[in-house]
Design a protein around this motif. Structure first.
Motif, PDB file in Angstrom:
ATOM      1  N   ALA A 191       0.873  -1.082   0.143  1.00  0.00           N
ATOM      2  CA  ALA A 191       0.071  -0.080   0.042  1.00  0.00           C
ATOM      3  C   ALA A 191       0.983   1.163  -0.192  1.00  0.00           C
ATOM      4  N   PHE A 192       0.786   2.058  -0.846  1.00  0.00           N
ATOM      5  CA  PHE A 192       1.174   3.144  -1.225  1.00  0.00           C
ATOM      6  C   PHE A 192       0.392   4.298  -0.577  1.00  0.00           C
ATOM      7  N   ALA A 193       0.886   5.155   0.613  1.00  0.00           N
ATOM      8  CA  ALA A 193       0.261   6.008   1.251  1.00  0.00           C
ATOM      9  C   ALA A 193       0.738   7.358   0.489  1.00  0.00           C
ATOM     10  N   LEU A 194       0.051   7.902  -0.047  1.00  0.00           N
ATOM     11  CA  LEU A 194       0.391   8.906  -0.862  1.00  0.00           C
ATOM     12  C   LEU A 194      -0.078  10.480  -0.819  1.00  0.00           C
ATOM     13  N   PRO A 195       0.456  11.549  -0.868  1.00  0.00           N
ATOM     14  CA  PRO A 195      -0.228  12.793  -1.039  1.00  0.00           C
ATOM     15  C   PRO A 195      -1.438  12.685  -2.031  1.00  0.00           C
TER      16      PRO A 195
ATOM     17  N   CYS B  60       1.981  -6.616 -10.907  1.00  0.00           N
ATOM     18  CA  CYS B  60       1.788  -7.890 -11.704  1.00  0.00           C
ATOM     19  C   CYS B  60       2.412  -9.014 -10.655  1.00  0.00           C
ATOM     20  N   VAL B  61       3.016  -8.533  -9.745  1.00  0.00           N
ATOM     21  CA  VAL B  61       3.763  -9.722  -8.922  1.00  0.00           C
ATOM     22  C   VAL B  61       3.007  -9.631  -7.485  1.00  0.00           C
ATOM     23  N   HIS B  62       2.656  -8.521  -6.839  1.00  0.00           N
ATOM     24  CA  HIS B  62       1.859  -8.411  -5.700  1.00  0.00           C
ATOM     25  C   HIS B  62       0.711  -7.695  -5.789  1.00  0.00           C
ATOM     26  N   PRO B  63      -0.319  -7.702  -4.856  1.00  0.00           N
ATOM     27  CA  PRO B  63      -1.372  -6.847  -4.789  1.00  0.00           C
ATOM     28  C   PRO B  63      -0.879  -5.513  -4.490  1.00  0.00           C
ATOM     29  N   VAL B  64      -1.400  -4.389  -5.220  1.00  0.00           N
ATOM     30  CA  VAL B  64      -0.771  -2.960  -5.056  1.00  0.00           C
ATOM     31  C   VAL B  64      -1.857  -2.018  -4.963  1.00  0.00           C
ATOM     32  N   VAL B  65      -1.943  -1.221  -3.819  1.00  0.00           N
ATOM     33  CA  VAL B  65      -3.054  -0.179  -3.836  1.00  0.00           C
ATOM     34  C   VAL B  65      -2.572   1.052  -3.324  1.00  0.00           C
ATOM     35  N   VAL B  66      -3.321   2.046  -3.404  1.00  0.00           N
ATOM     36  CA  VAL B  66      -2.851   3.263  -2.869  1.00  0.00           C
ATOM     37  C   VAL B  66      -3.748   3.816  -1.902  1.00  0.00           C
ATOM     38  N   THR B  67      -3.535   4.701  -1.110  1.00  0.00           N
ATOM     39  CA  THR B  67      -4.199   5.094   0.037  1.00  0.00           C
ATOM     40  C   THR B  67      -3.639   6.840  -0.031  1.00  0.00           C
ATOM     41  N   ASP B  68      -4.791   7.563   0.674  1.00  0.00           N
ATOM     42  CA  ASP B  68      -4.464   9.155   0.697  1.00  0.00           C
ATOM     43  C   ASP B  68      -3.855   9.077   2.182  1.00  0.00           C
ATOM     44  N   HIS B  69      -2.832   9.844   2.237  1.00  0.00           N
ATOM     45  CA  HIS B  69      -1.981  10.034   3.383  1.00  0.00           C
ATOM     46  C   HIS B  69      -2.865  10.840   4.187  1.00  0.00           C
ATOM     47  N   ALA B  70      -3.689  11.761   3.898  1.00  0.00           N
ATOM     48  CA  ALA B  70      -4.554  12.642   4.819  1.00  0.00           C
ATOM     49  C   ALA B  70      -5.318  11.821   5.384  1.00  0.00           C
TER      50      ALA B  70
ATOM     51  N   SER C  79     -19.245  -6.754  -9.070  1.00  0.00           N
ATOM     52  CA  SER C  79     -20.346  -7.430  -8.552  1.00  0.00           C
ATOM     53  C   SER C  79     -20.316  -8.818  -8.071  1.00  0.00           C
ATOM     54  N   ARG C  80     -19.126  -9.661  -8.509  1.00  0.00           N
ATOM     55  CA  ARG C  80     -18.926 -10.682  -8.073  1.00  0.00           C
ATOM     56  C   ARG C  80     -17.727 -11.208  -7.198  1.00  0.00           C
ATOM     57  N   ALA C  81     -17.096  -9.798  -6.624  1.00  0.00           N
ATOM     58  CA  ALA C  81     -16.085  -9.974  -5.700  1.00  0.00           C
ATOM     59  C   ALA C  81     -16.352  -9.550  -4.254  1.00  0.00           C
ATOM     60  N   PRO C  82     -16.246  -9.989  -3.090  1.00  0.00           N
ATOM     61  CA  PRO C  82     -16.222  -9.162  -1.986  1.00  0.00           C
ATOM     62  C   PRO C  82     -15.210  -8.224  -1.854  1.00  0.00           C
ATOM     63  N   PRO C  83     -15.497  -6.969  -1.196  1.00  0.00           N
ATOM     64  CA  PRO C  83     -14.640  -5.852  -1.449  1.00  0.00           C
ATOM     65  C   PRO C  83     -13.483  -6.158  -0.954  1.00  0.00           C
ATOM     66  N   ALA C  84     -13.416  -7.017   0.304  1.00  0.00           N
ATOM     67  CA  ALA C  84     -11.719  -7.261   0.876  1.00  0.00           C
ATOM     68  C   ALA C  84     -11.118  -8.136  -0.016  1.00  0.00           C
ATOM     69  N   GLN C  85     -11.580  -8.843  -1.442  1.00  0.00           N
ATOM     70  CA  GLN C  85     -10.946  -9.327  -2.047  1.00  0.00           C
ATOM     71  C   GLN C  85     -10.353  -8.645  -3.365  1.00  0.00           C
ATOM     72  N   LEU C  86     -10.650  -7.276  -3.503  1.00  0.00           N
ATOM     73  CA  LEU C  86     -10.345  -6.666  -4.422  1.00  0.00           C
ATOM     74  C   LEU C  86      -9.035  -6.417  -5.038  1.00  0.00           C
ATOM     75  N   PRO C  87      -7.988  -6.300  -4.066  1.00  0.00           N
ATOM     76  CA  PRO C  87      -6.792  -6.207  -4.090  1.00  0.00           C
ATOM     77  C   PRO C  87      -5.931  -7.443  -5.089  1.00  0.00           C
ATOM     78  N   ARG C  88      -6.632  -8.578  -4.536  1.00  0.00           N
ATOM     79  CA  ARG C  88      -6.163  -9.746  -5.314  1.00  0.00           C
ATOM     80  C   ARG C  88      -6.914  -9.909  -6.714  1.00  0.00           C
ATOM     81  N   ARG C  89      -8.227  -9.453  -6.895  1.00  0.00           N
ATOM     82  CA  ARG C  89      -8.695  -9.682  -8.111  1.00  0.00           C
ATOM     83  C   ARG C  89      -8.044  -8.638  -9.252  1.00  0.00           C
TER      84      ARG C  89
ATOM     85  N   GLN D  50      -6.366   1.964 -11.451  1.00  0.00           N
ATOM     86  CA  GLN D  50      -5.802   2.549 -10.246  1.00  0.00           C
ATOM     87  C   GLN D  50      -6.867   2.191  -9.120  1.00  0.00           C
ATOM     88  N   LEU D  51      -6.230   1.342  -8.020  1.00  0.00           N
ATOM     89  CA  LEU D  51      -7.341   1.042  -6.884  1.00  0.00           C
ATOM     90  C   LEU D  51      -6.804   1.883  -5.702  1.00  0.00           C
TER      91      LEU D  51
END
Length: 227
Positions: free
Chosen positions: A25-29, A52-62, A173-183, A203-204
């Motif tokens: 998880a990248f905590a970004l401005p 393409c190797v690991h689940p990668v997400v971004v989050t807002d640092h604020a 619609s077919r994926a629990p929200p918790a599984q979205l990074p893996r999907r 971008q997630l």
């Protein structure tokens, strides 16, 4: 910066239990949330895209504020009971009043905001800001969505942003929200092998406080984007 991130990621893997699922998880401005961090090379001797190797997400640092984490935790407790999510679509035309968007994200059953235009688009920038601060637990967009300069686009059927939102509807619609990074990891792997795949520049923003270490509690999280 990339070399520093690569080193920190490798270091953080030492703290994982063998066989545990990882999440980068990248905590970004906020102005950097559109950075293609999933396309950064995995390492100096491996040019495979990190996403393409690991689940990668971004989050807002604020959104690391305690009060925001409390609201997000409550939202995720509601999302846990769902087998899939519903996308609140923000078309590239940006016709919805941002104030009504905030109300919809807070009161409706939609657990995800999806954007047909990038955050750089002036007409939907207020809607993106509203989604981040609402706070929406999950926000998805495409970095090559509707052209930010195409100010008069009304979101027609041949608009790339509309096509992206249609495909996104089918995914969540077919994926629990918790599984979205893996999907999304699986999507990025397929998109890397295919030309013009709809998810190539997906971008997630995925922000579940229960999965992230308190940034002040450990030295590991302050030095690494891996939680």
């Amino acid at each position: 910066m990339r070399a520093c991130v690569q080193d920190r990621i490798e270091d953080a893997f030492c703290h994982l239990t063998p066989g545990a699922d990882e999440l980068i998880a990248f905590a970004l401005p906020r102005d950097w949330l559109d950075w293609p961090v999933d396309r950064w090379e995995k390492g100096p001797d491996d040019d495979t895209p990190l996403g393409c190797v690991h689940p990668v997400v971004v989050t807002d640092h604020a959104r690391r504020r305690t009060s925001t984490r409390h609201v997000l935790t409550s939202a995720w407790q509601r999302l846990d009971s769902r087998a899939g999510a519903r996308v609140h679509r923000v078309g590239c035309g940006g016709v919805e009043d941002p104030r009504k968007l905030r109300l919809a994200l807070l009161q409706s059953e939609a657990g995800l905001a999806g954007f047909g235009a990038t955050p750089r688009a002036a007409r939907t920038r207020p809607h993106f800001e509203t989604s981040v601060t609402a706070p929406a637990p999950v926000i998805v967009w495409t970095r090559r969505g509707c052209d930010p300069e195409e100010a008069d686009c009304a979101g027609s059927a041949d608009c790339p942003g509309t096509a992206f939102l249609d495909a996104l509807d089918g995914l969540v619609s077919r994926a629990p929200p918790a599984q979205l990074p893996r999907r999304v990891l699986s999507l990025r792997q397929r998109a890397d092998a295919e030309d013009d795949h709809w998810a190539r520049d997906i971008q997630l923003l995925w922000d579940d406080p229960r999965r992230f270490t308190d940034p002040h509690a450990t030295a590991v999280h302050t030095r690494s984007p891996v939680a």
